[in-house]
Design a protein around this motif. Structure first.
Motif, PDB file in Angstrom:
ATOM      1  N   LYS A 113      37.755  53.382  27.579  1.00  0.00           N
ATOM      2  CA  LYS A 113      38.988  53.052  28.310  1.00  0.00           C
ATOM      3  C   LYS A 113      39.406  54.243  29.160  1.00  0.00           C
ATOM      4  N   THR A 114      39.647  53.980  30.462  1.00  0.00           N
ATOM      5  CA  THR A 114      40.096  55.048  31.363  1.00  0.00           C
ATOM      6  C   THR A 114      41.465  54.757  31.958  1.00  0.00           C
ATOM      7  N   GLY A 115      42.014  53.567  31.681  1.00  0.00           N
ATOM      8  CA  GLY A 115      43.340  53.237  32.179  1.00  0.00           C
ATOM      9  C   GLY A 115      43.872  51.975  31.533  1.00  0.00           C
ATOM     10  N   TYR A 116      45.194  51.889  31.452  1.00  0.00           N
ATOM     11  CA  TYR A 116      45.839  50.691  30.904  1.00  0.00           C
ATOM     12  C   TYR A 116      47.234  50.591  31.489  1.00  0.00           C
ATOM     13  N   LYS A 117      47.656  49.360  31.788  1.00  0.00           N
ATOM     14  CA  LYS A 117      48.985  49.151  32.373  1.00  0.00           C
ATOM     15  C   LYS A 117      49.630  47.925  31.754  1.00  0.00           C
ATOM     16  N   ASP A 118      50.843  48.085  31.244  1.00  0.00           N
ATOM     17  CA  ASP A 118      51.690  46.968  30.810  1.00  0.00           C
ATOM     18  C   ASP A 118      52.736  46.752  31.904  1.00  0.00           C
ATOM     19  N   TRP A 119      52.608  45.665  32.667  1.00  0.00           N
ATOM     20  CA  TRP A 119      53.664  45.324  33.625  1.00  0.00           C
ATOM     21  C   TRP A 119      54.760  44.535  32.924  1.00  0.00           C
ATOM     22  N   ALA A 120      54.379  43.743  31.948  1.00  0.00           N
ATOM     23  CA  ALA A 120      55.332  42.988  31.125  1.00  0.00           C
ATOM     24  C   ALA A 120      54.683  42.812  29.766  1.00  0.00           C
ATOM     25  N   GLY A 121      55.426  43.042  28.713  1.00  0.00           N
ATOM     26  CA  GLY A 121      54.863  42.957  27.370  1.00  0.00           C
ATOM     27  C   GLY A 121      54.292  44.299  26.943  1.00  0.00           C
ATOM     28  N   GLN A 122      53.642  44.271  25.772  1.00  0.00           N
ATOM     29  CA  GLN A 122      53.099  45.516  25.225  1.00  0.00           C
ATOM     30  C   GLN A 122      51.868  45.220  24.386  1.00  0.00           C
ATOM     31  N   GLY A 123      50.834  46.030  24.586  1.00  0.00           N
ATOM     32  CA  GLY A 123      49.597  45.893  23.821  1.00  0.00           C
ATOM     33  C   GLY A 123      48.935  47.241  23.627  1.00  0.00           C
ATOM     34  N   GLN A 124      47.852  47.252  22.851  1.00  0.00           N
ATOM     35  CA  GLN A 124      47.126  48.483  22.565  1.00  0.00           C
ATOM     36  C   GLN A 124      45.623  48.206  22.601  1.00  0.00           C
ATOM     37  N   PRO A 125      44.992  48.330  23.788  1.00  0.00           N
ATOM     38  CA  PRO A 125      43.560  48.068  23.870  1.00  0.00           C
ATOM     39  C   PRO A 125      42.742  49.134  23.147  1.00  0.00           C
ATOM     40  N   PRO A 126      41.549  48.775  22.684  1.00  0.00           N
ATOM     41  CA  PRO A 126      40.700  49.764  22.017  1.00  0.00           C
ATOM     42  C   PRO A 126      40.253  50.857  22.990  1.00  0.00           C
ATOM     43  N   GLU A 127      40.075  52.052  22.474  1.00  0.00           N
ATOM     44  CA  GLU A 127      39.640  53.184  23.288  1.00  0.00           C
ATOM     45  C   GLU A 127      38.186  53.028  23.736  1.00  0.00           C
ATOM     46  N   THR A 128      37.354  52.433  22.878  1.00  0.00           N
ATOM     47  CA  THR A 128      35.924  52.279  23.157  1.00  0.00           C
ATOM     48  C   THR A 128      35.479  50.884  22.770  1.00  0.00           C
ATOM     49  N   ILE A 129      34.598  50.298  23.588  1.00  0.00           N
ATOM     50  CA  ILE A 129      33.947  49.040  23.237  1.00  0.00           C
ATOM     51  C   ILE A 129      32.457  49.336  23.169  1.00  0.00           C
ATOM     52  N   LEU A 130      31.886  49.203  21.985  1.00  0.00           N
ATOM     53  CA  LEU A 130      30.478  49.509  21.793  1.00  0.00           C
ATOM     54  C   LEU A 130      29.601  48.561  22.593  1.00  0.00           C
ATOM     55  N   ASP A 131      28.455  49.071  23.048  1.00  0.00           N
ATOM     56  CA  ASP A 131      27.512  48.224  23.762  1.00  0.00           C
ATOM     57  C   ASP A 131      27.089  47.070  22.854  1.00  0.00           C
ATOM     58  N   GLY A 132      27.113  45.868  23.393  1.00  0.00           N
ATOM     59  CA  GLY A 132      26.757  44.683  22.618  1.00  0.00           C
ATOM     60  C   GLY A 132      27.895  44.159  21.769  1.00  0.00           C
ATOM     61  N   GLY A 133      29.033  44.825  21.824  1.00  0.00           N
ATOM     62  CA  GLY A 133      30.180  44.423  21.013  1.00  0.00           C
ATOM     63  C   GLY A 133      31.331  43.932  21.871  1.00  0.00           C
ATOM     64  N   SER A 134      32.460  43.708  21.214  1.00  0.00           N
ATOM     65  CA  SER A 134      33.651  43.278  21.943  1.00  0.00           C
ATOM     66  C   SER A 134      34.864  44.061  21.464  1.00  0.00           C
ATOM     67  N   GLY A 135      35.796  44.208  22.372  1.00  0.00           N
ATOM     68  CA  GLY A 135      37.065  44.848  22.074  1.00  0.00           C
ATOM     69  C   GLY A 135      38.152  43.800  22.172  1.00  0.00           C
ATOM     70  N   ASN A 136      38.926  43.661  21.137  1.00  0.00           N
ATOM     71  CA  ASN A 136      39.945  42.618  21.074  1.00  0.00           C
ATOM     72  C   ASN A 136      41.310  43.239  20.793  1.00  0.00           C
ATOM     73  N   PHE A 137      42.329  42.696  21.459  1.00  0.00           N
ATOM     74  CA  PHE A 137      43.698  43.103  21.158  1.00  0.00           C
ATOM     75  C   PHE A 137      44.648  42.031  21.657  1.00  0.00           C
ATOM     76  N   THR A 138      45.905  42.149  21.282  1.00  0.00           N
ATOM     77  CA  THR A 138      46.927  41.193  21.683  1.00  0.00           C
ATOM     78  C   THR A 138      48.030  41.936  22.416  1.00  0.00           C
ATOM     79  N   GLN A 139      48.434  41.364  23.537  1.00  0.00           N
ATOM     80  CA  GLN A 139      49.602  41.888  24.256  1.00  0.00           C
ATOM     81  C   GLN A 139      50.759  40.940  23.958  1.00  0.00           C
ATOM     82  N   ILE A 140      51.798  41.458  23.321  1.00  0.00           N
ATOM     83  CA  ILE A 140      52.976  40.674  22.976  1.00  0.00           C
ATOM     84  C   ILE A 140      53.895  40.597  24.197  1.00  0.00           C
ATOM     85  N   ALA A 141      54.320  39.385  24.542  1.00  0.00           N
ATOM     86  CA  ALA A 141      55.156  39.169  25.724  1.00  0.00           C
ATOM     87  C   ALA A 141      56.576  39.678  25.510  1.00  0.00           C
ATOM     88  N   ASN A 142      57.239  40.027  26.606  1.00  0.00           N
ATOM     89  CA  ASN A 142      58.669  40.261  26.597  1.00  0.00           C
ATOM     90  C   ASN A 142      59.310  39.156  27.446  1.00  0.00           C
TER      91      ASN A 142
END
Length: 140
Positions: free
Chosen positions: A24-53
Motif C-alpha cells: 500500500k502506497t496511498g489511501y483516501k477516505d472521502w466519506a466513511g472510514q476503513g483500514q486497508p491491509p499494508e501488503t497483499i501477498l502475491d496470489g492472495g487477497s486483501g480484504n477490509f470494510t469501509q464503514i459509511a458515515n
C-alpha cells in the motif's frame, strides 16, 4: 434507491496476481472510514470494510506492484445514485492525484478496467445496495 439502500458499509476485496507482493502506497477516505491491509501477498487477497458515515462510503487505495507500477482502486457508495468503481494504473514515479481520482470516480459506472503494457487492473461494485461488495484485481 430506497431507504434500505442507505449506505452502511462497503466490503472491499482486492486480489493480487502480479508476481510480487503489493504494498500500500496511498489511501483516501472521502466519506466513511476503513483500514486497508499494508501488503497483499502475491496470489492472495486483501480484504477490509469501509464503514459509511452520513455522506456514504467513498474511498480509494493504491498498491504498488511489479517494477513500481501503481494500481489505483476507488469506490463510491452513497445515497440516491448508483454505486461506482474506478481503477487506473500509474507508471513508476507518477504522482497520485486524489482530486483527479475522485473526479474520474464520479464519472464512472459500477465497473472499470485499465491496462499498461502487460499489466492490468479490473474493478467492480454491486450497482445498487447499501452494503455492496467492491471486487478488484491487479495482474501483471
Amino acid at each position: 434507491m430506497s431507504s434500505s439502500d442507505t449506505p452502511v458499509k462497503t466490503i472491499i476485496l482486492i486480489q493480487n496476481n502480479t508476481g510480487v507482493d503489493a504494498k500500500k502506497t496511498g489511501y483516501k477516505d472521502w466519506a466513511g472510514q476503513g483500514q486497508p491491509p499494508e501488503t497483499i501477498l502475491d496470489g492472495g487477497s486483501g480484504n477490509f470494510t469501509q464503514i459509511a458515515n452520513t455522506d456514504g462510503s467513498i474511498g480509494g487505495v493504491v498498491y504498488e506492484g511489479v517494477l513500481g507500477y501503481q494500481f489505483i482502486f476507488a469506490w463510491s457508495n452513497k445515497n440516491v445514485v448508483k454505486n461506482q468503481a474506478y481503477t487506473k494504473i500509474l507508471n513508476p514515479g507518477d504522482k497520485i492525484d486524489w482530486d483527479e481520482i475522485k473526479k474520474r470516480l464520479g464519472q464512472s459506472s459500477n465497473t472499470s478496467s485499465d491496462s499498461v503494457g502487460t499489466y492490468s487492473s479490473n474493478a467492480g461494485i454491486d450497482a445498487i445496495g447499501g452494503s455492496p461488495t467492491f471486487v478488484a484485481q491487479l495482474k501483471g
